[in-house]
Enzyme design. Structure first.
Site, PDB file in Angstrom:
ATOM      1  N   ASN A 192       0.808  -1.235   0.000  1.00  0.00           N
ATOM      2  CA  ASN A 192       0.000   0.000   0.000  1.00  0.00           C
ATOM      3  C   ASN A 192       0.835   1.277   0.000  1.00  0.00           C
ATOM      4  O   ASN A 192       0.421   2.298   0.532  1.00  0.00           O
ATOM      5  CB  ASN A 192      -0.962   0.032   1.208  1.00  0.00           C
ATOM      6  CG  ASN A 192      -1.875  -1.179   1.198  1.00  0.00           C
ATOM      7  OD1 ASN A 192      -2.379  -1.553   0.139  1.00  0.00           O
ATOM      8  ND2 ASN A 192      -2.047  -1.799   2.351  1.00  0.00           N
ATOM      9  N   ARG A 193       2.004   1.202  -0.564  1.00  0.00           N
ATOM     10  CA  ARG A 193       2.892   2.377  -0.664  1.00  0.00           C
ATOM     11  C   ARG A 193       3.352   2.908   0.689  1.00  0.00           C
ATOM     12  O   ARG A 193       3.918   3.990   0.768  1.00  0.00           O
ATOM     13  CB  ARG A 193       2.226   3.525  -1.461  1.00  0.00           C
ATOM     14  CG  ARG A 193       1.809   3.128  -2.858  1.00  0.00           C
ATOM     15  CD  ARG A 193       3.035   2.939  -3.760  1.00  0.00           C
ATOM     16  NE  ARG A 193       2.682   2.270  -5.008  1.00  0.00           N
ATOM     17  CZ  ARG A 193       3.148   1.086  -5.403  1.00  0.00           C
ATOM     18  NH1 ARG A 193       3.992   0.410  -4.655  1.00  0.00           N
ATOM     19  NH2 ARG A 193       2.805   0.565  -6.538  1.00  0.00           N
TER      20      ARG A 193
END
Ligand SMILES: Cc1cc2nc3c(=O)[nH]c(=O)nc-3n(C[C@H](O)[C@H](O)[C@H](O)COP(=O)(O)O)c2cc1C
Length: 215
Positions: A192-193
């Protein structure tokens, strides 16, 4: 002509970087990561690193060179001192080294100061190189404009004749640079970055401040 790469996406899930579990010294963390990359067998030349310099023209320039040694003091690579990078470093020793190991989803960015390696150490490394590499270093006025490949090959043949059976000494214009780090940033890809980024900044000769950075 265009190609849209917007759909190139990857979820990074291989590992994590927790402040509580890492060494106080970034070179030790570098070593741990380097060993893990070597053991993973998924990177062809794990010691290939990007070296960025500030050129005489004011532009940054990056190119790949091979890391040949690291110690607690810093990172060593070899090159031609009169090349574009050699001249850039003579004018401004501040450089950036970076490693990207895609199979481990890791990046390391090192800011530091480059200095010429002691001559006896450059001699020792040059001595250990195969003959062809020694002559290659002598023959190439790295980064200069040349009329053709043929000129280079003829120069090499002439040198092979000249040095046949003789000792090939390191030329003054070729040798090592040692980059003494002032900052080392470790990036570990996460889902999710929300990647992990931990930066070590040198406070004095021995102490490093450790901070987490937003991804
Ligand atoms: C995988 C790889 C390894 C390289 N290793 C070195 C090296 O150890 N030393 C070096 O001077 N150039 C090396 N080069 C060539 C440099 O990228 C660059 O072309 C050269 O040093 C001239 O750079 P400059 O004109 O900016 O000084 C390597 C290139 C690649 C792609």
């Amino acid at each position: 002509m265009q190609k849209d790469l917007g759909n190139y996406r990857k979820s990074y899930e291989k590992s994590a970087l927790e402040e509580g579990t890492i060494s106080d010294n970034p070179i030790e963390l570098f070593q741990k990561w380097f060993y893990e990359v070597e053991a993973s067998d998924g990177v062809d030349e794990p010691n290939a690193m990007t070296v960025s310099t500030i050129g005489l023209d004011g532009f940054p320039k990056s190119r790949v060179v091979l890391l040949k040694k690291y110690t607690y003091e810093g990172f060593i690579f070899y090159t031609n001192y009169t090349s574009e990078k050699g001249k850039a470093i003579a004018n401004n020793p501040n450089v950036c080294l970076s490693f990207f190991w895609p199979n481990m989803e890791r990046q390391i960015i090192i800011k530091g100061r480059a200095e010429k390696l002691a001559e006896n150490l450059s001699d020792g490394y040059f001595e250990s190189r195969p003959e062809g590499s020694k002559l290659g270093a002598i023959v190439s006025d790295q980064s200069s404009v040349i009329p053709s490949r043929q000129v280079l090959e003829e120069k090499l043949k002439a040198l092979e004749r000249e040095f046949e059976g003789k000792e090939i000494k390191r030329p003054d214009f070729w040798g090592g640079f040692m980059v003494r780090p002032v900052s080392m940033e470790f990036w570990q890809g996460r889902p999710n970055r929300l990647h992990d980024r931990v930066r070590y900044s040198l406070q004095d000769d021995y102490h490093w401040k450790i901070e987490r950075l937003a991804p």
